[in-house]
Design an enzyme around this catalytic site. Structure first.
Site, short mmCIF file in Angstrom:
data_model
loop_
_atom_site.label_atom_id
_atom_site.label_comp_id
_atom_site.label_asym_id
_atom_site.label_seq_id
_atom_site.Cartn_x
_atom_site.Cartn_y
_atom_site.Cartn_z
N TRP A 53 7.60 9.56 -4.96
CA TRP A 53 6.72 10.64 -5.43
C TRP A 53 6.54 11.66 -4.30
O TRP A 53 6.44 12.86 -4.55
CB TRP A 53 5.35 10.09 -5.85
CG TRP A 53 5.34 9.45 -7.22
CD1 TRP A 53 6.39 8.86 -7.85
CD2 TRP A 53 4.22 9.37 -8.12
NE1 TRP A 53 5.99 8.40 -9.09
CE2 TRP A 53 4.67 8.69 -9.28
CE3 TRP A 53 2.90 9.79 -8.05
CZ2 TRP A 53 3.84 8.45 -10.36
CZ3 TRP A 53 2.06 9.53 -9.13
CH2 TRP A 53 2.52 8.87 -10.28
N ASP A 71 -1.11 4.27 1.93
CA ASP A 71 -0.71 3.01 1.30
C ASP A 71 -1.12 1.87 2.24
O ASP A 71 -1.20 2.07 3.45
CB ASP A 71 0.80 2.96 1.04
CG ASP A 71 1.17 1.99 -0.08
OD1 ASP A 71 1.53 2.44 -1.18
OD2 ASP A 71 1.04 0.75 0.14
N LYS A 153 -2.06 6.23 -12.54
CA LYS A 153 -1.51 5.13 -13.34
C LYS A 153 -2.64 4.17 -13.72
O LYS A 153 -3.48 3.84 -12.89
CB LYS A 153 -0.45 4.38 -12.53
CG LYS A 153 0.15 3.21 -13.30
CD LYS A 153 1.48 2.80 -12.76
CE LYS A 153 1.39 2.03 -11.48
NZ LYS A 153 2.73 1.77 -10.93
C1 LIG Z 1 4.24 1.36 -7.71
S1 LIG Z 1 3.98 1.46 -5.98
C2 LIG Z 1 4.08 3.20 -5.67
C3 LIG Z 1 5.47 3.78 -5.75
C4 LIG Z 1 5.50 5.23 -5.29
N1 LIG Z 1 4.81 6.11 -6.23
C5 LIG Z 1 6.90 5.76 -5.11
O1 LIG Z 1 7.29 6.64 -5.88
O2 LIG Z 1 7.63 5.33 -4.21
C6 LIG Z 1 2.27 1.11 -5.83
C7 LIG Z 1 1.71 1.11 -4.42
O3 LIG Z 1 0.28 0.99 -4.45
C8 LIG Z 1 -0.11 0.43 -3.22
N2 LIG Z 1 -1.50 -0.05 -3.25
C9 LIG Z 1 -2.01 -1.06 -3.99
N3 LIG Z 1 -3.31 -1.25 -3.70
C10 LIG Z 1 -3.64 -0.33 -2.75
C11 LIG Z 1 -4.85 -0.02 -2.06
N4 LIG Z 1 -5.95 -0.74 -2.24
N5 LIG Z 1 -4.85 1.00 -1.16
C12 LIG Z 1 -3.70 1.72 -0.95
N6 LIG Z 1 -2.53 1.47 -1.58
C13 LIG Z 1 -2.49 0.46 -2.47
C14 LIG Z 1 0.90 -0.70 -3.05
O4 LIG Z 1 0.97 -1.13 -1.70
C15 LIG Z 1 2.21 -0.07 -3.55
O5 LIG Z 1 3.01 0.38 -2.50
#
Ligand SMILES: C[S@@+](CC[C@H](N)C(=O)[O-])C[C@H]1O[C@@H](n2cnc3c(N)ncnc32)[C@H](O)[C@@H]1O
Length: 198
Positions: A53, A71, A153
């Site tokens: 993204w 992240d 999301k």
């Molecule tokens: C589906 S991935 C994102 C993919 C990204 N949009 C891309 O295009 O490469 C979801 C991300 O949310 C992060 N995440 C989950 N809980 C989180 C939190 N409490 N704080 C920050 N990031 C978090 C995860 O570590 C993961 O890398």
């Protein structure tokens, strides 16, 4: 079977086009349909890792724009080379103020593709997911400019639906979309808010 085909198609397409994840095609579809991002915008991408993204956003906003990502994963050096990108290793639940992201002014757009690690226990996964969603909505008054745009999301559940219904009036436009590249079995969809009301 069809689902595996979808997965392979977008996975391979992302690889061939040098994107860091297949998630790129979800944001691309959302942006083409709802015009979320524009040149010069300042954007925050919550849960950016690995960074597809960010790659997409960096290109659309151009040199005058800036995208800040957070992240819980370690910083991905593959995106730190992009001039208009800054990323931090931080947990959304530890973020309260813009200063923690090294900025002073609210963003023109807030993006969140965050997903909790799943346990397989449906009610627990739904609660965790909704916690993330609520924490992002909680930041909007400080993080999103009036008139700004929003993409998040959400994992579908009755409580998520109820929560979202109550947030609708925060934006002039409020849309739900399940992008084509989302696996058909997935419970995820995206909420798009346009024109944030102060
Ligand atoms: C589906 S991935 C994102 C993919 C990204 N949009 C891309 O295009 O490469 C979801 C991300 O949310 C992060 N995440 C989950 N809980 C989180 C939190 N409490 N704080 C920050 N990031 C978090 C995860 O570590 C993961 O890398």
């Amino acid at each position: 079977m069809g689902n595996f085909k979808v997965k392979d198609h977008y996975f391979n397409k992302a690889k061939n086009e040098n994107f860091l994840a297949r998630s790129i095609y979800k944001l691309e579809e959302i942006d083409e349909k709802y015009r979320i991002l524009k040149p010069g915008m300042k954007v925050v991408d919550l849960g950016y890792y690995p960074g597809s993204w960010i790659q997409y956003t960096s290109k659309v906003i151009g040199e005058q724009g800036q995208v800040v990502g957070i992240d819980i994963q370690e910083v991905n050096k593959k995106v730190t080379g992009l001039k208009n990108v800054r990323v931090y290793q931080k947990d959304i639940f530890d973020i309260q103020d813009l200063s923690q992201l090294g900025v002073e002014e609210a963003f023109d757009a807030v993006l969140s593709d965050m997903a909790p690690s799943t346990t397989g226990i449906k009610s627990l996964d739904q609660d965790r997911s909704l916690n993330l969603v609520e924490s992002v909505f909680g930041l909007l008054p400080r993080f999103l400019k009036p008139g700004g745009n929003f993409v998040i999301k959400v994992f579908d559940s009755q409580s998520a639906q109820n929560y979202l219904k109550a947030q609708k009036s925060l934006f002039n436009e409020f849309h739900y979309l399940k992008p084509k590249s989302t696996r058909s079995v997935s419970k995820e969809f995206f909420v798009i808010g346009k024109n944030f009301k102060a």
